[in-house]
Design a protein around this motif. Structure first.
Motif, PDB file in Angstrom:
ATOM      1  N   GLN A 202       0.812  -1.214   0.000  1.00 23.84           N
ATOM      2  CA  GLN A 202       0.000   0.000   0.000  1.00 23.84           C
ATOM      3  C   GLN A 202       0.844   1.262   0.000  1.00 23.84           C
ATOM      4  O   GLN A 202       0.314   2.354  -0.084  1.00 23.84           O
TER       5      GLN A 202
ATOM      6  N   ARG B 233       2.883   4.602  -0.375  1.00 24.31           N
ATOM      7  CA  ARG B 233       2.709   5.723  -1.295  1.00 24.31           C
ATOM      8  C   ARG B 233       3.933   6.627  -1.244  1.00 24.31           C
ATOM      9  O   ARG B 233       3.975   7.595  -0.493  1.00 24.31           O
TER      10      ARG B 233
ATOM     11  N   LEU C 191       1.318   6.863   3.665  1.00 26.65           N
ATOM     12  CA  LEU C 191      -0.116   7.138   3.691  1.00 26.65           C
ATOM     13  C   LEU C 191      -0.389   8.221   4.729  1.00 26.65           C
ATOM     14  O   LEU C 191       0.257   8.264   5.784  1.00 26.65           O
TER      15      LEU C 191
ATOM     16  N   ALA D  37      -5.046   7.080  -0.519  1.00 30.02           N
ATOM     17  CA  ALA D  37      -3.832   7.758  -0.075  1.00 30.02           C
ATOM     18  C   ALA D  37      -3.787   7.946   1.440  1.00 30.02           C
ATOM     19  O   ALA D  37      -2.796   8.451   1.969  1.00 30.02           O
ATOM     20  N   TYR D  38      -4.855   7.532   2.120  1.00 31.09           N
ATOM     21  CA  TYR D  38      -4.962   7.717   3.567  1.00 31.09           C
ATOM     22  C   TYR D  38      -4.899   6.368   4.278  1.00 31.09           C
ATOM     23  O   TYR D  38      -5.309   5.351   3.728  1.00 31.09           O
ATOM     24  N   THR D  39      -4.406   6.365   5.506  1.00 33.74           N
ATOM     25  CA  THR D  39      -4.389   5.132   6.285  1.00 33.74           C
ATOM     26  C   THR D  39      -5.830   4.666   6.494  1.00 33.74           C
ATOM     27  O   THR D  39      -6.763   5.482   6.467  1.00 33.74           O
TER      28      THR D  39
ATOM     29  N   SER E 208      -7.375   6.763   9.097  1.00 33.33           N
ATOM     30  CA  SER E 208      -7.024   8.179   9.002  1.00 33.33           C
ATOM     31  C   SER E 208      -8.057   9.044   9.704  1.00 33.33           C
ATOM     32  O   SER E 208      -9.260   8.799   9.632  1.00 33.33           O
TER      33      SER E 208
END
Length: 158
Positions: free
Chosen positions: A4, A6, A118, A39-41, A44
């Motif tokens: 995952q 980024r 992320l 793009a976020y955990t 998040s």
């Protein structure tokens, strides 16, 4: 590095933070909530104006609703500062309502990243200003990212 991940990954320097900011701008200009949420955990945490969100599913729902009401959305982000796993961004975006009223939203975001790149935390403060269509500054094909030769915020005097 996880599947995952980024890149670029923290710790950020000015060059890698600039790449991260432009990648975020391009993703948001695509107006694809699932792509953006990736793009976020998974857990998040966001504050967007007075809305507080946790997790990708809430982010997807929020962005879906946002882009259903904010027509012809175009965003420009600019790096403000970076240190370690944090990036500060200033931004502006233009959009119009169902009634045809144009707005320019001005804001600042503070981002914190997990080691895999992320975004774990996003705090956004945003103000909307009604503008006339003739006052618009963001002009590019709405189906894609801002062209490399389109002026940025500083170049536009914003």
């Amino acid at each position: 590095m996880s599947s995952q991940a980024r890149p670029p990954l923290p710790p950020f320097d000015t060059a890698s933070a600039t790449v991260k900011v432009r990648a975020a701008e391009d993703a948001w200009n695509a107006r694809d909530p699932v792509r953006c949420a990736g793009a976020y955990t998974p857990d998040s945490r966001w504050r967007n104006r007075s809305t507080f969100l946790t997790g990708r599913e809430e982010i997807i729902a929020f962005l879906t609703a946002k882009w259903e009401r904010e027509h012809e959305y175009r965003l420009i982000k600019e790096l403000w500062a970076t240190a370690g796993d944090r990036i500060a961004v200033r931004f502006a975006y233009e959009w119009h309502s169902d009634a045809g009223q144009w707005f320019r939203a001005y804001g600042n975001e503070n981002w914190q990243f997990a080691p895999d790149g992320l975004m774990a935390t996003r705090h956004a403060s945003i103000n909307d200003v009604a503008i006339e269509e003739s006052e618009r500054l963001f002009h590019w094909d709405r189906s894609g990212p801002r062209p490399a030769d389109h002026p940025g915020l500083s170049d536009l005097g914003l």
